[in-house]
Design a protein around this motif. Sequence first.
Motif, PDB file in Angstrom:
ATOM      1  N   TRP A  37       0.651  -0.888  -0.358  1.00 63.72           N
ATOM      2  CA  TRP A  37      -0.248  -0.089   0.014  1.00 63.72           C
ATOM      3  C   TRP A  37       0.755   1.057   0.014  1.00 63.72           C
ATOM      4  CZ3 TRP A  37      -4.272  -0.359  -1.759  1.00 63.72           C
ATOM      5  CH2 TRP A  37      -5.659  -1.517  -1.871  1.00 63.72           C
ATOM      6  N   ILE A  77      -5.786   9.509 -10.548  1.00 63.80           N
ATOM      7  CA  ILE A  77      -6.842  10.414 -10.549  1.00 63.80           C
ATOM      8  C   ILE A  77      -6.128  12.072 -10.601  1.00 63.80           C
ATOM      9  CG2 ILE A  77      -6.536  11.270  -8.242  1.00 63.80           C
ATOM     10  CD1 ILE A  77     -10.129  10.944  -9.822  1.00 63.80           C
ATOM     11  N   GLY A 117     -14.572   8.192   0.685  1.00 70.55           N
ATOM     12  CA  GLY A 117     -12.886   7.801   0.997  1.00 70.55           C
ATOM     13  C   GLY A 117     -13.201   7.623   2.614  1.00 70.55           C
TER      14      GLY A 117
HETATM   15  C1  HEM Z   1      -8.791   9.810  -5.163  1.00 74.74           C
HETATM   16  C2  HEM Z   1      -8.782   8.683  -5.534  1.00 74.74           C
HETATM   17  C3  HEM Z   1      -9.032   7.273  -4.994  1.00 74.74           C
HETATM   18  C4  HEM Z   1      -8.772   6.614  -5.682  1.00 74.74           C
HETATM   19  C5  HEM Z   1      -8.878   6.142  -6.848  1.00 74.74           C
HETATM   20  C6  HEM Z   1      -8.924   5.316  -4.619  1.00 74.74           C
HETATM   21  C7  HEM Z   1      -8.770   4.012  -4.827  1.00 74.74           C
HETATM   22  C8  HEM Z   1      -8.967   3.184  -4.127  1.00 74.74           C
HETATM   23  C9  HEM Z   1      -9.223   1.630  -3.940  1.00 74.74           C
HETATM   24  C10 HEM Z   1      -8.601   0.981  -4.939  1.00 74.74           C
HETATM   25  C11 HEM Z   1      -9.642   0.889  -2.770  1.00 74.74           C
HETATM   26  C12 HEM Z   1      -9.200  -0.491  -2.592  1.00 74.74           C
HETATM   27  C13 HEM Z   1      -8.365  -1.305  -2.193  1.00 74.74           C
HETATM   28  C14 HEM Z   1      -8.558  -2.546  -1.809  1.00 74.74           C
HETATM   29  O1  HEM Z   1      -8.715  -2.500  -0.757  1.00 74.74           O
HETATM   30  O2  HEM Z   1      -8.613  -3.474  -2.895  1.00 74.74           O
HETATM   31  C15 HEM Z   1      -9.754   1.777  -1.704  1.00 74.74           C
HETATM   32  C16 HEM Z   1      -9.735   1.846  -0.592  1.00 74.74           C
HETATM   33  C17 HEM Z   1      -9.875   3.286   0.287  1.00 74.74           C
HETATM   34  N1  HEM Z   1     -10.380   4.602   0.378  1.00 74.74           N
HETATM   35 FE1  HEM Z   1      -9.484   4.869  -1.705  1.00 74.74          FE
HETATM   36  N2  HEM Z   1      -9.427   6.123  -3.172  1.00 74.74           N
HETATM   37  C18 HEM Z   1      -9.234   7.171  -3.419  1.00 74.74           C
HETATM   38  C19 HEM Z   1      -9.418   8.314  -2.534  1.00 74.74           C
HETATM   39  C20 HEM Z   1      -9.489   8.196  -1.466  1.00 74.74           C
HETATM   40  C21 HEM Z   1      -9.925   8.782  -0.265  1.00 74.74           C
HETATM   41  C22 HEM Z   1      -9.438  10.695  -0.685  1.00 74.74           C
HETATM   42  C23 HEM Z   1     -10.121   8.267   0.880  1.00 74.74           C
HETATM   43  C24 HEM Z   1      -9.535   9.094   2.652  1.00 74.74           C
HETATM   44  C25 HEM Z   1     -10.003  10.651   2.687  1.00 74.74           C
HETATM   45  C26 HEM Z   1      -9.960   7.024   0.500  1.00 74.74           C
HETATM   46  C27 HEM Z   1      -9.844   6.222   1.506  1.00 74.74           C
HETATM   47  C28 HEM Z   1      -9.893   4.805   1.483  1.00 74.74           C
HETATM   48  C29 HEM Z   1     -10.170   3.602   1.996  1.00 74.74           C
HETATM   49  C30 HEM Z   1     -10.221   4.018   4.301  1.00 74.74           C
HETATM   50  C31 HEM Z   1     -10.120   2.649   1.576  1.00 74.74           C
HETATM   51  C32 HEM Z   1      -9.578   1.438   2.751  1.00 74.74           C
HETATM   52  C33 HEM Z   1     -11.339   0.908   2.510  1.00 74.74           C
HETATM   53  C34 HEM Z   1     -11.380  -0.444   3.695  1.00 74.74           C
HETATM   54  O3  HEM Z   1     -10.328  -1.192   3.266  1.00 74.74           O
HETATM   55  O4  HEM Z   1     -11.750  -0.522   4.545  1.00 74.74           O
HETATM   56  N3  HEM Z   1      -9.524   7.074  -1.333  1.00 74.74           N
HETATM   57  N4  HEM Z   1      -9.317   3.287  -2.279  1.00 74.74           N
END
Ligand code: HEM
Lengths: 109, 542
Positions: B253, B264, B371
């Motif tokens: 990660w 993005i 997110g």
């Molecule tokens: C800006 C582009 C973003 C992309 C492309 C993105 C993409 C992703 C992806 C692919 C995952 C899943 C990963 C997996 O377990 O396979 C994920 C999970 C997550 N994202 Fe985003 N994300 C973005 C922005 C954000 C933002 C701005 C936040 C919070 C401030 C955020 C918080 C999270 C969190 C906390 C997880 C984990 C959730 C979990 O496993 O319980 N992400 N995101």
Amino acid sequence: MSQPIVPQKTYVMVFLGLIGLTILTTGVAFIDLGPFNTVAALAIAFSKMLLVVLFFMGVRHSSGLVRIILVAGFFWLALLIAFTMSDYRTRSWTPAPDSWSSSAPPTHP
Amino acid sequence: MSTATLEPRVHAPRNYLNADYGWKSWLFTLDHKRIALLYMVSVSFFFIIGGSFAVLMRIHLVEPQGALVQPETYNKLFTLHGIVMIFFFLIPSIPAVLGNFLVPLMVGARDLAFPKLNLLSWYIYIVGGMFTLYSAIAGGVDTGWTFYTPYSSTYSNTQVTAVAIGVFITGFSSILTGLNFIVTIHKMRAPGLTWFRMPLFLWAMYATSIIMVLGTPVLAITLFLLALEHLFHVGIFSPALGGDPLLFQHLFWFYSHPAVYIMILPAMGVVSEIIACFARKRIFGYKIIAFSSVAIAVLGFLVWGHHMFVTGQSVYAGLIFSMLSFLVAIPSAIKVFNWTSTLYKGSISYEAPMLYALGFIGLFTMGGLTGLFLASLATDVHLNGTYFIVAHFHYIMVGGAVMGYLGGIHFWWPKISGRKYPDMWARIGAVIIFIGFNLTFFPQFILGYLGMPRRYAFYPAEFQVLNVMSSAGATVLGVGYMIPLIYLIWSMRYGPISEPNPWGATGLEWKTASPPPTENFAQIPVVTEEAYAYAPEEAAGD
Ligand code: HEM
Ligand SMILES: [Cu+2]
């Protein structure tokens, strides 16, 4: 851009230095220094790295921009290690319910 | 993009497309514009492959007990879907296609700093892709795109190593692209093009390149260690061999959260260009948007632990990672507010690129806000591992990044091909994609909230209605993607010839012919004004 011409002798010396340090690494591996085993190995590795970066990669004579980029690389590595350690170093602080504590000793004290 | 479509017209001025013919002139080209087209064809190919896997999954999930494939096959489908879409489509899409094409044009240079490395990066990408496709045929892989240990290192008996090597190899192509952009932007800007006169797309590409160069090596090392453990049983991640499985997640990660910003940030750059052009205004808060790209690039490296809240990571580390995740949302929000403020009192026209850009803003906002639900320690316990996550990242990666990519392709298509596409079809396509997207992924938020886990081939019957909605939406979305594919290919041959600057846009790339000549500019341009000098009172020159 223009870099001073470095005499071949310098490169030969650095090369010999690197070989010498490699021999030293191997030698030190046979001596048990206790907790300093790692310290010694890392210190030697660090000096070798400095030799390569400063002389072979020519960073001694490089522009400020190149140096910033170099430092950034190390800084990012430090981030990786520091934040990962923030997990390992504090995992055992977690107050666990009494019933859990008897099972296994903390893996990362 | 076969050469057959590029017949010389009698009076056609020489440009990069008709400068030379034959497959050799493409496969050995050093022209950044041709390399961009090589990438365009290849990422489209992978998009279609990855999309087919998704279609199969959605068909399977029409019925609670699974309608199509064996559970083992289902596991391979979602794994390959994720790997192909992330590593072989989204990461290279905007940087290697639009970035390759536009960075030299936008800085006013004749090519990138290292044209041979640029071509090399494409070949590396292809070799990595072939490895991955080979492994798909030779049995597939079922670990999920995240390759979590110890399953991947100890238990899975699928083609983990082959795929890891494929992804490993492809990483180098991304490093080379990033390196090329950084050097080009630092060293090759035209006279007068100061940092704060650069189009925001360049700032976005610069920030993306930083991540590519600093982050990708960590992914390479991680996958290398994984292969080492798999092949030679060196104890690194597997507890049985004295390793720590969570170490894998940390390393993975450390790259892969920043990698979501590789996907993005470029799209944000595209949107800044489009919004300014079709609102006919200077972008609101130029400097803040530029700096927020860099802030995202840096802060994005410090939040990876939010993927590990429920894995046994220390709660104290979790606290820090949660707080930092909230911080990284700020620069993203800044951009959204600035785009909206740019629209205010603008003279807006709804051309196809603008529809994609507006779609991006809405969908990205939803993805980003959800997110934050996931970044909160307590709510994540409930949402982790459910369809809520699937919805979250698809809103960002498909609703955001793919919309941005398509918007960019439509915006710069006249520049790339020298031809126009049918305007009405393009708008219809954009609307269908928007509708299909929401129909596919919105129900998944609800499913996840109700507790449906991701990566399962079966589900309880009570979830069927929402799943069928999602599958129906996927069909609409698939049709939506076919429409641009068809008319863009059509327009390469039959589209009406476009003038050099059909949108009346600012920026150096519009100051040269369409398609541009091989050397981009007859004379290196001199920049005398700010970016986005759209409004009359702000346009110093014209
Ligand atoms: C800006 C582009 C973003 C992309 C492309 C993105 C993409 C992703 C992806 C692919 C995952 C899943 C990963 C997996 O377990 O396979 C994920 C999970 C997550 N994202 Fe985003 N994300 C973005 C922005 C954000 C933002 C701005 C936040 C919070 C401030 C955020 C918080 C999270 C969190 C906390 C997880 C984990 C959730 C979990 O496993 O319980 N992400 N995101
Ligand atoms: Cu993340």
